[in-house]
Scaffold this active site. Sequence first.
Site, PDB file in Angstrom:
ATOM      1  CE1 TYR A  39       2.527 -22.600  -9.575  1.00 18.58           C
ATOM      2  CE2 TYR A  39       4.524 -23.346 -10.664  1.00 18.58           C
ATOM      3  CZ  TYR A  39       3.700 -23.321  -9.549  1.00 18.58           C
ATOM      4  OH  TYR A  39       4.050 -24.019  -8.421  1.00 18.58           O
TER       5      TYR A  39
HETATM    6  N1  LIG Z   1       3.766 -30.286  -6.315  1.00 14.56           N
HETATM    7  C1  LIG Z   1       4.798 -29.644  -6.821  1.00 14.56           C
HETATM    8  O1  LIG Z   1       5.608 -30.233  -7.563  1.00 14.56           O
HETATM    9  C2  LIG Z   1       5.028 -28.207  -6.517  1.00 14.56           C
HETATM   10  C3  LIG Z   1       6.214 -27.623  -6.958  1.00 14.56           C
HETATM   11  C4  LIG Z   1       6.453 -26.285  -6.680  1.00 14.56           C
HETATM   12  C5  LIG Z   1       5.508 -25.555  -5.993  1.00 14.56           C
HETATM   13  N2  LIG Z   1       4.357 -26.142  -5.577  1.00 14.56           N
HETATM   14  C6  LIG Z   1       3.387 -25.306  -4.874  1.00 14.56           C
HETATM   15  O2  LIG Z   1       3.034 -25.934  -3.665  1.00 14.56           O
HETATM   16  C7  LIG Z   1       1.675 -25.613  -3.339  1.00 14.56           C
HETATM   17  C8  LIG Z   1       0.930 -26.897  -3.028  1.00 14.56           C
HETATM   18  O3  LIG Z   1       1.023 -27.733  -4.153  1.00 14.56           O
HETATM   19  P1  LIG Z   1       0.533 -29.269  -4.132  1.00 14.56           P
HETATM   20  O4  LIG Z   1       1.321 -29.965  -5.154  1.00 14.56           O
HETATM   21  O5  LIG Z   1       0.490 -29.764  -2.742  1.00 14.56           O
HETATM   22  O6  LIG Z   1      -0.943 -29.069  -4.691  1.00 14.56           O
HETATM   23  P2  LIG Z   1      -2.172 -30.096  -4.808  1.00 14.56           P
HETATM   24  O7  LIG Z   1      -1.827 -31.439  -4.263  1.00 14.56           O
HETATM   25  O8  LIG Z   1      -2.652 -29.969  -6.205  1.00 14.56           O
HETATM   26  O9  LIG Z   1      -3.231 -29.423  -3.803  1.00 14.56           O
HETATM   27  C9  LIG Z   1      -3.676 -28.137  -4.093  1.00 14.56           C
HETATM   28  C10 LIG Z   1      -4.375 -27.557  -2.901  1.00 14.56           C
HETATM   29  O10 LIG Z   1      -4.805 -26.230  -3.258  1.00 14.56           O
HETATM   30  C11 LIG Z   1      -6.222 -26.160  -3.163  1.00 14.56           C
HETATM   31  N3  LIG Z   1      -6.769 -25.356  -4.255  1.00 14.56           N
HETATM   32  C12 LIG Z   1      -6.753 -25.643  -5.581  1.00 14.56           C
HETATM   33  N4  LIG Z   1      -7.452 -24.714  -6.268  1.00 14.56           N
HETATM   34  C13 LIG Z   1      -7.924 -23.826  -5.357  1.00 14.56           C
HETATM   35  C14 LIG Z   1      -8.766 -22.685  -5.425  1.00 14.56           C
HETATM   36  N5  LIG Z   1      -9.306 -22.263  -6.588  1.00 14.56           N
HETATM   37  N6  LIG Z   1      -9.059 -22.022  -4.273  1.00 14.56           N
HETATM   38  C15 LIG Z   1      -8.567 -22.453  -3.095  1.00 14.56           C
HETATM   39  N7  LIG Z   1      -7.788 -23.543  -2.950  1.00 14.56           N
HETATM   40  C16 LIG Z   1      -7.473 -24.228  -4.079  1.00 14.56           C
HETATM   41  C17 LIG Z   1      -6.712 -27.599  -3.259  1.00 14.56           C
HETATM   42  O11 LIG Z   1      -7.984 -27.734  -2.619  1.00 14.56           O
HETATM   43  P3  LIG Z   1      -8.982 -28.984  -3.019  1.00 14.56           P
HETATM   44  O12 LIG Z   1      -8.389 -30.213  -2.395  1.00 14.56           O
HETATM   45  O13 LIG Z   1     -10.291 -28.611  -2.415  1.00 14.56           O
HETATM   46  O14 LIG Z   1      -9.000 -29.059  -4.505  1.00 14.56           O
HETATM   47  C18 LIG Z   1      -5.607 -28.340  -2.514  1.00 14.56           C
HETATM   48  O15 LIG Z   1      -5.798 -28.271  -1.127  1.00 14.56           O
HETATM   49  C19 LIG Z   1       1.112 -24.835  -4.525  1.00 14.56           C
HETATM   50  O16 LIG Z   1       1.128 -23.449  -4.249  1.00 14.56           O
HETATM   51  C20 LIG Z   1       2.078 -25.161  -5.640  1.00 14.56           C
HETATM   52  O17 LIG Z   1       2.158 -24.140  -6.605  1.00 14.56           O
HETATM   53  C21 LIG Z   1       4.088 -27.449  -5.820  1.00 14.56           C
END
Ligand SMILES: NC(=O)c1ccc[n+]([C@@H]2O[C@H](COP(=O)([O-])OP(=O)(O)OC[C@H]3O[C@@H](n4cnc5c(N)ncnc54)[C@H](OP(=O)(O)O)[C@@H]3O)[C@@H](O)[C@H]2O)c1
Length: 257
Positions: free
Chosen positions: A163
């Site tokens: 990741y």
């Molecule tokens: N949350 C954290 O602590 C954190 C920390 C650092 C970085 N980030 C980054 O921030 C971004 C958003 O994270 P989040 O926590 O908001 O994520 P999340 O709540 O898990 O939501 C993930 C999103 O990505 C979509 N997704 C998942 N698998 C996919 C696929 N195979 N193809 C296309 N879309 C896909 C999901 O769509 P569905 O709803 O249809 O499943 C959802 O809209 C990510 O890039 C993550 O790496 C997050």
Amino acid sequence: MSHRFADKIALITGSSRGIGRAAALAFAKEGAALIGVHYTANADAADTTVRDIEALGVKAVAVEADFRHGKDAADSLWAQFSEAALTEMGSTALDILVNNAGIAPALPLKQTSEAVFDEVMTINYKAPFFLMQAVADHIRDNGRIINVSTGFTRIAAPTHPAYAGSKGALETLTLALAPEFAGRGITVNAVLPGVTETDMNAEWLASPDARAGAEALSVFSRVGRAEDVADVIAFLASNDARWTTGQMIDATGGARI
Ligand SMILES: NC(=O)c1ccc[n+]([C@@H]2O[C@H](COP(=O)([O-])OP(=O)(O)OC[C@H]3O[C@@H](n4cnc5c(N)ncnc54)[C@H](OP(=O)(O)O)[C@@H]3O)[C@@H](O)[C@H]2O)c1
């Protein structure tokens, strides 16, 4: 309320839930014209986000694409969105692209299979790469590209090596592309969230010990909220950030500084 996004057309990947949804609502609250809500499996969540945007008087369209399919998914996403934009706005122009969709499997080196490695790289790096390629000629002058990375590119993460590497590649791409887009005033930046309260972390944050550890990472002694990160994305997407490009902007709440 200011209207920093008046007349702006935005496409946010992974905006059915979490940080992407919060960014979509931030754009809508400030008067965006049309927002593309991308999702893959969770159509109900995407529909809810679309309805919540529309309740703010802003047009929104849900677009589905599974980024495990790399370039095909990126091309399909752009084809769907540009068709919807033509119908709704009479144009296939785009002002703001947020590459936010991602997955973050917690697998150390020895437990990372080739299949998982390929999936992480395809969803987190390859699909955004080809989505930027697909939209390059459609982004209007003074447009914005924002790539959502992770604080794990700065803080060692032996729990998530594939990741972290995928997001490192996305950050390098951010830097590499900034000069190419600069000729038309388009900025390309990355935002680096820390632990943020979303579905991605819901399971492990349910453990009080794990939550305490996550809170202790930030100098503000709490876990981030999706809105904390979305507001940084909104700043970079606004005209206020016109003089900032090729940068990695920390949004970890000062984690391990
Ligand atoms: N949350 C954290 O602590 C954190 C920390 C650092 C970085 N980030 C980054 O921030 C971004 C958003 O994270 P989040 O926590 O908001 O994520 P999340 O709540 O898990 O939501 C993930 C999103 O990505 C979509 N997704 C998942 N698998 C996919 C696929 N195979 N193809 C296309 N879309 C896909 C999901 O769509 P569905 O709803 O249809 O499943 C959802 O809209 C990510 O890039 C993550 O790496 C997050």
